[in-house]
Design a protein around this motif. Sequence first.
Motif, short mmCIF file in Angstrom:
data_model
loop_
_atom_site.label_atom_id
_atom_site.label_comp_id
_atom_site.label_asym_id
_atom_site.label_seq_id
_atom_site.Cartn_x
_atom_site.Cartn_y
_atom_site.Cartn_z
N UNK A 1 -20.13 115.94 37.18
CA UNK A 1 -21.36 116.17 37.94
C UNK A 1 -21.99 114.84 38.32
N UNK A 2 -22.26 114.67 39.59
CA UNK A 2 -22.92 113.47 40.09
C UNK A 2 -23.28 113.70 41.55
N UNK A 3 -24.26 112.96 42.03
CA UNK A 3 -24.64 113.03 43.43
C UNK A 3 -23.97 111.93 44.24
N UNK A 4 -22.93 111.34 43.64
CA UNK A 4 -22.13 110.29 44.28
C UNK A 4 -20.65 110.61 44.01
N UNK A 5 -19.72 109.97 44.74
CA UNK A 5 -18.28 110.25 44.53
C UNK A 5 -17.81 109.90 43.12
N UNK A 6 -16.88 110.72 42.59
CA UNK A 6 -16.31 110.54 41.26
C UNK A 6 -14.79 110.46 41.37
N UNK A 7 -14.18 109.46 40.72
CA UNK A 7 -12.72 109.32 40.68
C UNK A 7 -12.25 109.21 39.24
N UNK A 8 -10.96 108.88 39.07
CA UNK A 8 -10.41 108.78 37.71
C UNK A 8 -9.48 107.57 37.63
N UNK A 9 -9.61 106.79 36.55
CA UNK A 9 -8.65 105.73 36.25
C UNK A 9 -7.44 106.41 35.64
N UNK A 10 -6.28 106.19 36.24
CA UNK A 10 -5.09 106.96 35.87
C UNK A 10 -3.93 106.03 35.56
N UNK A 11 -3.43 106.09 34.32
CA UNK A 11 -2.32 105.23 33.92
C UNK A 11 -0.99 105.97 33.90
N UNK A 12 -1.05 107.30 33.95
CA UNK A 12 0.16 108.08 33.76
C UNK A 12 0.43 108.37 32.30
N UNK A 13 -0.46 107.92 31.42
CA UNK A 13 -0.32 108.17 29.99
C UNK A 13 -0.92 109.50 29.59
N UNK A 14 -0.89 109.78 28.30
CA UNK A 14 -1.35 111.07 27.79
C UNK A 14 -2.82 111.31 28.11
N UNK A 15 -3.68 110.34 27.82
CA UNK A 15 -5.12 110.55 27.90
C UNK A 15 -5.59 110.82 29.32
N UNK A 16 -5.19 109.97 30.26
CA UNK A 16 -5.63 110.18 31.63
C UNK A 16 -4.97 111.41 32.25
N UNK A 17 -3.78 111.75 31.79
CA UNK A 17 -3.13 112.98 32.27
C UNK A 17 -3.89 114.21 31.81
N UNK A 18 -4.43 114.17 30.59
CA UNK A 18 -5.26 115.27 30.08
C UNK A 18 -6.49 115.45 30.97
N UNK A 19 -7.11 114.35 31.37
CA UNK A 19 -8.29 114.45 32.23
C UNK A 19 -7.96 115.14 33.54
N UNK A 20 -6.84 114.76 34.15
CA UNK A 20 -6.45 115.35 35.43
C UNK A 20 -6.11 116.82 35.25
N UNK A 21 -5.41 117.14 34.16
CA UNK A 21 -5.02 118.53 33.91
C UNK A 21 -6.22 119.43 33.68
N UNK A 22 -7.23 118.92 32.99
CA UNK A 22 -8.39 119.74 32.62
C UNK A 22 -9.49 119.75 33.67
N UNK A 23 -9.39 118.89 34.66
CA UNK A 23 -10.46 118.79 35.66
C UNK A 23 -10.46 120.01 36.58
N UNK A 24 -11.62 120.63 36.78
CA UNK A 24 -11.67 121.83 37.63
C UNK A 24 -11.54 121.56 39.12
N UNK A 25 -11.56 120.30 39.51
CA UNK A 25 -11.33 119.98 40.93
C UNK A 25 -10.54 118.68 41.02
N UNK A 26 -9.91 118.46 42.16
CA UNK A 26 -9.08 117.27 42.35
C UNK A 26 -9.94 116.01 42.45
N UNK A 27 -9.46 114.94 41.78
CA UNK A 27 -10.10 113.64 41.87
C UNK A 27 -9.09 112.62 42.35
#
Length: 612
Positions: A249-275
Amino acid sequence: MCGIVGSISRSNSESFALAVDAMKHRGPDAAVIEHWELEGWRVSLGHRRLSILDLSEAANQPFTSECGNFTLIFNGEIYNHNDLRELLTAKGNRFRTRSDTEVLLAGLIYEGISFLAKANGMFAVALLDRRNRRLLLARDPFGIKPLYVSRNDDGGLIFASEMQALALAAGVTLVPDEAVFSEFLLNGFVYEPSSGFRGVEKVPPGSVVEFSLADAQVHHRRFYNPLTAPPKRESLDTLLTRQIGLEIEADVPVGVFFSGGIDSSVLVAACPRDLEAFFVDYGDEQIGDLQYAEAIAAKFKVPLKRVHHRSETLTADGIIEEFREVARGTEEPISDYTYLATRAISRLAREAGYKVMLSGMGGDELFAGYPRHAVAKYWHALRLAGRGLGVGAELLKRLPRLSKRAGRLKAYLGAPDFAQAYTALVGYFSAEEVSQMTGSHQGVEDAFDRIRTLLSPVRERSALRQAMYLDRFGFLAHNLTVTDRASMAESIEVRVPLLNAAAEAFVWGETDRELVRGLSGKLPLKAYLERHLPKQLIYRPKVGFNPPLDGRIAKIGKDRCVDLITKGRIANVVDPSVTRPWVFEHFEGRANNTYRLWQLIYFSLWLDEWQR
């Protein structure tokens, strides 16, 4: 995300405005300063705003209650502010903005410090309570947001999000604390609440510092303790989906730092919308998870942007200047080269129009994902087999490719207690080597005494839990500090959805075997990903976010390395006759001392920067 600074003094601080301006990078969107005269004190609060939620000027800080008795400044986000707003509205509170700032202020007025335990977020808070003549400082349960505090000569108090701002507000020069030099050499960082500078400490995670304007007394309280919180058996799927949903949730654009590792992959998998995902590419330096990052991003249909971070075009002078930037940017003594990569990827995100980025940071520390956690888990068994393993480690030290880890394993097996054993896994120098470098064994003993004190609440727990608890105040704390400094230098707010009280309650409710089995850790997160990704994209060697240092040390060369670690201010702290042979050993191919040399070079540049 913002920058805060405050001063309670008997006199007017002529440099207070400079302190606020020094943090413009933390909050380029607004700057406000307010002053009060209370109980003979001059109280000043300053705020730099990075507008994320409710972008109107009405949400600017300092934020004062309608009754006029309470004023709040804070750095961070309260993710569950909507739910808390509903609860407070039902109790008769009325709100004039959509900001989480107003919710936090109302909750503290209505419920007091206990309200902080309900706040799901990252925060460093200062509340001026004119009704009760006090100032409250508080920091979130994990210490995601920094908050430094110091007493001034007239008995008052100074605090700030960054130490340079604190020094400007106090009108003093920061002085490195020699008492923690040995601790830094053992770990590559110092444990909280130490800052590495004399007279400056960090407010401990999950704690409140109260300063009385009436008598200048300071009191400390905790509002969060992971060891006393009841374990919740909420499913990991549920808490991940809820937390990430809150943090996007934010009134500005949101992205994700993505390494291809377990942790950032979990964020992408659990996110309800594409980042949009941002990846650091080290090119042909044979480091990184690019092939996996591309495959996982394609699987989730996530756009991937690459940040190129390569050394082939850098000269020796350019690399040394890079190193100097790290020493300057971390402020605290933290020899973490990832500062540069984090800043580079944050700069790209900002240029692409982002203000908020998600990060998987904290997954390794909270869910036991580092290889050393598996080694720590079997501490008692390994001690019994120590003699034979120690001989094997000594043999491995003769192989340059394996010498870095073999030396640490040997020190781990020979340690007399867990505090020393785990330190051997974290750092690059043994206790004996640090004693030789500094010419004193007392500094090493003092460092281990501080670590044993940190471990005292979990002394009866398993070795794995001791390691994880210690990481909270050391390895995790230093990672969070580096990320904060690097990202905020580019005016980017980094959110860490894996670090929250519900996730920690889940972890403490798991058995050691449910977290680590054999040499494989972070099992709950891996099991979660199995429902979203093929196993070959999950179960693979850990790479991490570490930039390549071998090539950079090689390009600096033997002679420059010798000069850097044996001349200048470091020569007054570290014995050159001890460190010089490590340079020769490295460049002659008899051992891989890359990270030892990096830490010493960093320390030399850090002393040059701050020991004036």
